[in-house]
Design a protein around this motif. Structure first.
Motif, PDB file in Angstrom:
ATOM      1  N   UNK A  22       0.752  -1.308   0.028  1.00 15.93           N
ATOM      2  CA  UNK A  22      -0.131   0.141   0.159  1.00 15.93           C
ATOM      3  C   UNK A  22       0.819   1.084   0.000  1.00 15.93           C
ATOM      4  N   UNK A  23       1.666   1.456  -1.141  1.00 13.01           N
ATOM      5  CA  UNK A  23       2.546   2.540  -1.035  1.00 13.01           C
ATOM      6  C   UNK A  23       1.898   4.034  -1.286  1.00 13.01           C
ATOM      7  N   UNK A  24       0.395   3.948  -1.463  1.00 11.43           N
ATOM      8  CA  UNK A  24      -0.268   5.209  -1.465  1.00 11.43           C
ATOM      9  C   UNK A  24      -0.407   5.653  -0.200  1.00 11.43           C
ATOM     10  N   UNK A  25      -0.340   4.680   0.687  1.00  9.87           N
ATOM     11  CA  UNK A  25      -0.567   5.341   2.238  1.00  9.87           C
ATOM     12  C   UNK A  25       0.829   5.417   2.851  1.00  9.87           C
ATOM     13  N   UNK A  26       2.093   5.124   2.348  1.00  8.63           N
ATOM     14  CA  UNK A  26       3.179   5.655   2.815  1.00  8.63           C
ATOM     15  C   UNK A  26       3.767   7.137   2.385  1.00  8.63           C
ATOM     16  N   UNK A  27       2.653   8.095   2.580  1.00  9.44           N
ATOM     17  CA  UNK A  27       3.018   9.434   2.209  1.00  9.44           C
ATOM     18  C   UNK A  27       2.563  10.180   3.441  1.00  9.44           C
ATOM     19  N   UNK A  28       3.192  11.627   3.543  1.00  7.25           N
ATOM     20  CA  UNK A  28       3.145  12.334   4.616  1.00  7.25           C
ATOM     21  C   UNK A  28       1.503  12.772   4.674  1.00  7.25           C
ATOM     22  N   UNK A  29       0.833  13.143   3.539  1.00  4.01           N
ATOM     23  CA  UNK A  29      -0.279  13.553   3.588  1.00  4.01           C
ATOM     24  C   UNK A  29      -1.296  12.525   4.014  1.00  4.01           C
ATOM     25  N   UNK A  30      -1.208  11.336   3.592  1.00 10.00           N
ATOM     26  CA  UNK A  30      -1.846  10.263   4.021  1.00 10.00           C
ATOM     27  C   UNK A  30      -2.140  10.062   5.584  1.00 10.00           C
ATOM     28  N   UNK A  31      -0.612   9.989   6.026  1.00 11.02           N
ATOM     29  CA  UNK A  31      -0.354  10.035   7.512  1.00 11.02           C
ATOM     30  C   UNK A  31      -1.250  11.076   8.226  1.00 11.02           C
ATOM     31  N   UNK A  32      -1.076  12.199   7.729  1.00  9.56           N
ATOM     32  CA  UNK A  32      -1.497  13.409   8.378  1.00  9.56           C
ATOM     33  C   UNK A  32      -2.891  13.479   8.315  1.00  9.56           C
ATOM     34  N   UNK A  33      -3.401  13.330   7.272  1.00 13.99           N
ATOM     35  CA  UNK A  33      -5.072  13.045   7.069  1.00 13.99           C
ATOM     36  C   UNK A  33      -5.631  12.022   8.047  1.00 13.99           C
ATOM     37  N   UNK A  34      -5.084  10.795   7.980  1.00 15.24           N
ATOM     38  CA  UNK A  34      -5.612  10.064   9.035  1.00 15.24           C
ATOM     39  C   UNK A  34      -5.467  10.446  10.593  1.00 15.24           C
ATOM     40  N   UNK A  35      -4.378  11.009  10.652  1.00 18.63           N
ATOM     41  CA  UNK A  35      -4.216  11.700  12.096  1.00 18.63           C
ATOM     42  C   UNK A  35      -5.117  12.664  12.423  1.00 18.63           C
ATOM     43  N   UNK A  36      -5.578  13.666  11.302  1.00 20.27           N
ATOM     44  CA  UNK A  36      -6.695  14.432  11.481  1.00 20.27           C
ATOM     45  C   UNK A  36      -7.829  13.761  11.938  1.00 20.27           C
ATOM     46  N   UNK A  37      -8.347  13.064  10.914  1.00 21.08           N
ATOM     47  CA  UNK A  37      -9.686  12.698  11.317  1.00 21.08           C
ATOM     48  C   UNK A  37      -9.833  11.762  12.461  1.00 21.08           C
ATOM     49  N   UNK A  38      -8.746  11.195  12.951  1.00 19.60           N
ATOM     50  CA  UNK A  38      -8.723  10.403  14.155  1.00 19.60           C
ATOM     51  C   UNK A  38      -8.867  11.641  15.362  1.00 19.60           C
ATOM     52  N   UNK A  39      -8.336  12.553  14.990  1.00 16.15           N
ATOM     53  CA  UNK A  39      -8.342  13.692  16.112  1.00 16.15           C
ATOM     54  C   UNK A  39      -9.818  14.127  16.108  1.00 16.15           C
TER      55      UNK A  39
END
Length: 818
Positions: free
Chosen positions: A801-818
């Motif tokens: 899942x290389x599309x999830x190995x990006x800063x944007x994807x990780x930050x997006x998931x972190x924001x939604x989680x918050x």
């Protein structure tokens, strides 16, 4: 003439002091007493020669005597000595020769002429004791002790006696006057007591020496069952006591019987003893007795025709010529004995050939021993002859007889053993006196062997007493021409063991069947066959690379190492991606390296245990796992610190969790484990061990931990770090951070702790190689658990899942989680 320094050095100091005190006593007595009168006098057989200094001698010239009835009259008592012994007379003449040789030696006592008074003890204690007292007191009826004294001068030393009992009695009395007595044949170990016998010396070893030598001979030939015969005197009783004591201490065997040989004619007792010897299973007979006692014993042995015995002789009769006759050889042939050392005395035979009654008959027939010798040798009598002697055809001695024309044992100088000791004893006294006057070093003669010397007993300061035997020279008086078997019970055959008989010596036992799996006298690496009749090599068991279990564990270990290397390669190749860089990629690389070491250290538990593998296996395992768990612990602490720093006013806490602090914490925690391993190995190192307790037919090679405490501390430290990591990760598992690895760490620590909690009971209850297999399984299982739980999800994202190995994807998931 060779040097005597080594022979007499041990006598010098004591003899010099004793001679000094003897002279002092005599000189002091002359100033106090006026005279003394002999109350009674014996007719003693002797030889006398005057001199400035007199030496005394006591010798067995006759075998026995008939002692007169004691009365209290002043008439001299007459005794009759019987059984003239030419070797005994040769002993006395050897002393005369030694003194004559010393008087002709200008370097030894140059201004002193030695004289002598030599007496026959007739093998009778009261005669020997009386002769010793006569040597000390003189022979004249009245002995004046004033300045104009007359009479025979007392002696300054005595050579003798040949019997231990006689020497004990004489020394007890003569020792009161500090008069030195130097025996040439008394071997009783009791005479070595310097407190009781301060003035007694000897030129022959004590019985303790020959007892030790005899026991070594018994051990050499495997004779564990023997009989012991002793003479009824101090010599025999002390020898028996020493022999029995040392035999027990050495564990060399047992005595089938111990018998005391009677003195004199006692046919009934001798018959009983020989009967007992015939019935005994002991084929070896050890005899500490005098030659006259042996003659009486052998007469009974011949009468009962007792053959097939291996005799061992003490020094008293080993070389006795009277026992070396064709009549006795079928019985005594092949006797092993301890003989005293032989020496050459140059010129002795020529001196003996000059023996003549006229040379010594200068003291009113006081030299009666020479006259007796002459009459015995030529079968004649000096005038006046006994009544009826001439009428019965007896010859009259004329003094014209030629000694060299007859064959007599007196002239045989090929076997000078007691004579050599006498020769040394005279020289010991002479050198002691000479040292007291002018300190001149001594000299002696060369040494050699006459019968067949078959061995040597030597005593050294380094190795003690050593026995050397030349078995090729031994004559075995048996049809087999081999050493006899002399044991109470034969060795137990294979498959049986010894069971001691009640009330019997330890050498007597029965043979009973061994227990199952046991084998008598088995080596450590062998077991009994199913029939218990021979040894078979034991099976050797350890966790091997060649068995299925070992192959499986080795393959799993190498697979884990390979997977770690692949994951490490993936992380290095994608080291710039957000997933790898999240939460300190340096610690991730260090965890992968430590897991690789954990997989490899399991190989140290496979294969034959050796010292270095036993020492390294737990140390490598403990340090590798602490390195891995400490990295995980630091990762968890960093997660908590980052979350705390994200709150208002919490940024100051991050300064304690920089890269340097993280490395330092990991290093410190790992060094603590390394120190534990070092202390463990130094104080109680693990060692390879052959365990035979699990199976009677197997040898289990294993590593004993050495110190259970050390092993427990090593495991406990790993467990402490793991539990701490689990608790911290559990607290941080729900933190809203996409870089949060707390859930992965919690899961990995849960697996790790579960594996090692299950390991402890399984390890304790697994025998032999299975304990090693359990430990290897625990290492591999916990290593795979950490590898999969920590790095499986990340590899999934990186590779699939290389599309999830990006800063944007990780930050997006972190924001939604918050």
């Amino acid at each position: 003439m060779g040097t005597f320094l080594d022979t007499f050095m041990f006598l010098y100091v004591d003899l010099i002091l004793i001679l000094f005190f003897s002279s002092f006593f005599l000189s002091e007595s002359s100033s106090v007493l006026s005279s003394c009168r002999l109350r009674r006098q014996f007719y003693l057989n002797g030889i006398h020669k005057p001199g400035d200094v007199m030496l005394g001698g006591l010798f067995e010239v006759h075998y026995t005597s008939i002692f007169p009835e004691l009365t209290f009259t002043s008439e001299p008592s007459k005794l009759s000595c019987q059984g003239f012994d030419p070797p005994g007379f040769r002993h006395a003449m050897t002393m005369a020769f030694a003194i004559d040789e010393i008087n002709r030696n200008s370097n030894l006592l140059p201004n002193v002429t030695l004289g002598y008074s030599l007496y026959d003890n007739c093998a009778t204690l009261v005669i020997g004791f009386s002769a010793a007292l006569s040597l000390v007191s003189g022979r004249e009826e009245q002995f004046l002790l004033l300045e104009n004294c007359s009479g025979t001068s007392p002696v300054l030393g005595i050579v003798g006696d040949s019997f231990s009992t006689f020497s004990i009695a004489t020394s007890d009395v003569i020792g009161l006057f500090n008069l030195p007595i130097v025996s040439y044949f008394a071997t009783c170990s009791c005479l070595s007591d310097r407190h009781r016998f301060p003035s007694f010396f000897r030129t022959i070893p004590s019985d303790a020496f020959q007892v030790h030598a005899m026991i070594q001979i018994l051990k050499h030939f495997g004779w564990t069952w023997a009989g012991l015969l002793i003479s009824d005197d101090d010599y025999g009783h002390h020898a028996a006591q020493s022999f029995q004591t040392e035999l027990v201490q050495s564990g060399g065997g047992c005595l089938a019987y111990t018998e005391i040989l009677p003195w004199g004619e006692n046919t009934a007792e001798l018959w009983r003893i020989v009967q007992m010897m015939k019935k005994s299973t002991a084929r070896v007979v050890i005899v500490f007795a005098h030659q006259i006692t042996m003659i009486q014993l052998m007469e009974e042995v011949v009468r009962q025709n007792v053959t097939g015995l291996q005799w061992m002789a003490s020094e008293a009769w080993t070389t006795a010529a009277v026992l070396q006759t064709p009549h006795l050889m079928p019985y005594l042939g092949g006797t092993l004995g301890i003989a005293i050392r032989r020496g050459e005395i140059p010129g002795l035979r020529d001196f003996l050939l000059r023996t003549h009654p006229d040379l010594y008959d200068n003291n009113n027939h006081g030299n009666s021993m020479v006259r007796m010798f002459w009459e015995h040798t030529f079968q004649c009598r000096f005038p006046p002859p006994p009544a009826g002697w001439v009428e019965s055809g007896g010859a009259i001695c004329t003094g014209e007889e030629v000694l060299e024309s007859v064959e007599t044992e007196f002239l045989d100088v090929s076997n000078l053993r007691p004579e050599y000791n006498i020769y040394k004893a005279v020289y010991a006294l002479a050198y002691a006196l000479d040292d007291m006057l002018q300190c001149t070093p001594g000299r002696g003669s060369s040494l050699d062997f006459p019968f067949q010397n078959v061995g040597v007993v030597k005593k050294t300061t380094l190795t003690g007493e050593e026995l050397t035997l030349d078995e090729d020279k031994i004559f075995w008086n048996f049809d087999s021409k081999q050493p006899p078997r002399s044991v109470c019970s034969e060795s137990c055959p294979p498959g049986t063991r010894m069971a001691r008989k009640n009330g019997q010596p330890v050498c007597c036992f029965d043979c009973v069947l061994c227990s199952e799996g046991k084998f008598s006298n088995k080596p450590e690496d062998f077991a009994s066959s199913p029939q218990r009749d021979h040894c078979v090599p034991k099976k050797i068991e350890f966790l091997s690379y060649h068995e299925p279990l070992g192959i499986c564990l080795t393959s799993t270990s190498l697979l884990g190492t390979f997977i770690c290397a692949v994951v490490l390669g993936i992380f290095i190749h994608h080291r710039s991606t957000p997933v790898v860089r999240a939460n300190n990629s340096e610690l991730s690389f260090l965890i992968l390296m430590s897991l690789k070491l954990c997989f490899l250290c399991s190989l140290l538990f496979i294969g034959r245990p050796r010292l270095w593998t036993c020492q390294m296996r737990h140390a490598a395992f403990g340090i590798s796992f602490v390195l891995c768990v400490s990295c995980i612990l630091v990762k968890t602490m960093v997660v908590l610190a980052v979350f705390k720093a994200s709150k208002p006013g919490g940024g100051a806490s991050l300064k304690w969790f920089g890269a340097v602090q993280q490395r330092g914490t990991v290093l410190l925690l790992t060094c603590i484990q390394a120190a534990i391993c070092v202390v463990w190995i130094v104080s109680a190192s693990p060692l390879p061990h052959k365990n035979t307790q699990y199976h009677s037919d197997k040898i289990v090679y294993e590593c004993v931990v050495g110190s259970t405490v050390g092993f427990a501390v090593l495991l406990g430290y790993i467990g402490l770090l793991a539990i701490l990591s689990f608790l911290l990760a559990f607290l941080a598992r729900n933190l809203p951070d996409n870089f949060n690895e707390a859930k992965l760490i919690t899961f990995s620590m849960l697996i790790f702790c579960a594996v090692w909690v299950a390991f402890v009971p399984a390890y304790v209850n697994s025998p032999g190689k299975y304990a090693d297999a359990v430990e290897v399984f625990a290492i591999l299982a916990s290593s795979f658990g950490l590898l999969v739980a920590l790095f499986g999800p990340k590899c999934y994202i990186i590779l699939l899942r290389p599309e999830r190995n990006t800063k944007k994807a990780i930050m997006g998931r972190a924001t939604s989680k918050s």
